[in-house]
Enzyme design. Structure first.
Site: not given
Ligand code: DGL
Length: 258
Positions: A74, A185
């Protein structure tokens, strides 16, 4: 630490499944314990302090389950919490993610580079440093709400395309051709095809998943922690703070082709 212990991977929800999918392919002897913090998603529109508190809880959970390394799959949690987690667990391998802006800059030293990421990621100190080094031609596009499409299982609807066009169209006006779009993301990786379909063919669409898994392999190897035989048990365990539909979505996304 045991070589044959699982690797812990986490995200605010199902975005990190895109990293897990790459890790399963690139590290064929490894087992993985995945945690999607769906009940607390999204992370990308919270404060840094809130994300740090959530990431600390998830890390504790995965380490209590005996994980030999941690992948923060993430970008948002990495930007907000990687430094805190590394300070808490100095001997642990902790791999984070960052938008693949350096890769985009290396592959396309000229032309517009569009970085799609969450507001938390794009306003972090970590991103500011990256942008200062490689962002001469980059435009940062915060995408609040974009991960929610993926969490709803929507990776190609007209509504999604309209959201994306709203972000991309200023850079496509008058025949402009962006050199690269960075998916900053892990959720957005599931939107790669749809995003590419809205862009000129020449525009590269990049993510950091392979680089992250390569780094994980290097770190495990350096500490002699790569599993030394093919996994005997199930290679993946998916867990979530969300409900059964969150789990079902994670299973579905895991089986989408890369
Ligand atoms: N998947 C997450 C990232 O790589 C973020 C998504 C979220 O929770 O806003 O930033």
């Amino acid at each position: 630490m045991q070589k044959n212990a699982p690797i812990g991977i986490f995200d605010s929800g199902s975005g990190g499944i895109s990293v897990l999918r790459t890790a399963l392919r690139m590290l064929p002897n490894e087992r993985f314990l995945y945690y999607g913090d769906t009940a607390n998603a999204p992370y990308g529109t919270k404060t840094e302090e809130e994300v740090i508190a959530l990431a600390k809880n998830v890390a504790k959970r995965l380490l209590n389950a005996g994980c030999k390394a941690l992948v923060i799959a993430c970008n948002t949690a990495t930007c907000a919490a990687a430094a805190t987690l590394r300070a808490m667990y100095p001997d642990l391998i902790i791999i984070g993610m960052e938008p693949a802006l350096k890769l985009a800059h290396d592959l396309r030293p000229e032309g517009d580079i569009l970085v799609l990421a969450t507001p938390v990621s794009l306003s972090s100190d970590k991103y500011r440093l990256l942008y200062t080094a490689y962002g001469a031609h980059a435009h940062s596009l915060p995408c609040p709400g974009l991960m929610d499409f993926v969490e709803r299982g929507d990776i190609d609807s007209d509504e999604l395309k309209a959201y994306l066009m709203d972000k991309l169209s200023p850079f496509l006006k008058d025949g402009r051709v962006p050199a690269a779009v960075v998916l900053g993301c892990t959720h957005y990786v599931f939107l790669k095809k749809t995003i590419a379909s809205l862009l000129p063919e020449k525009t590269l669409v990049l993510d950091g998943n392979e680089g992250t898994v390569r780094q994980l392999g290097r770190r495990l190897s350096a500490q002699n922690l790569l599993s030394d035989h093919p996994a005997m048990q199930e290679r993946v365990q998916l867990t979530t703070s969300g409900d059964s539909s969150a789990l079902a979505l994670m299973h579905r996304l895991l089986h989408l082709p890369e």
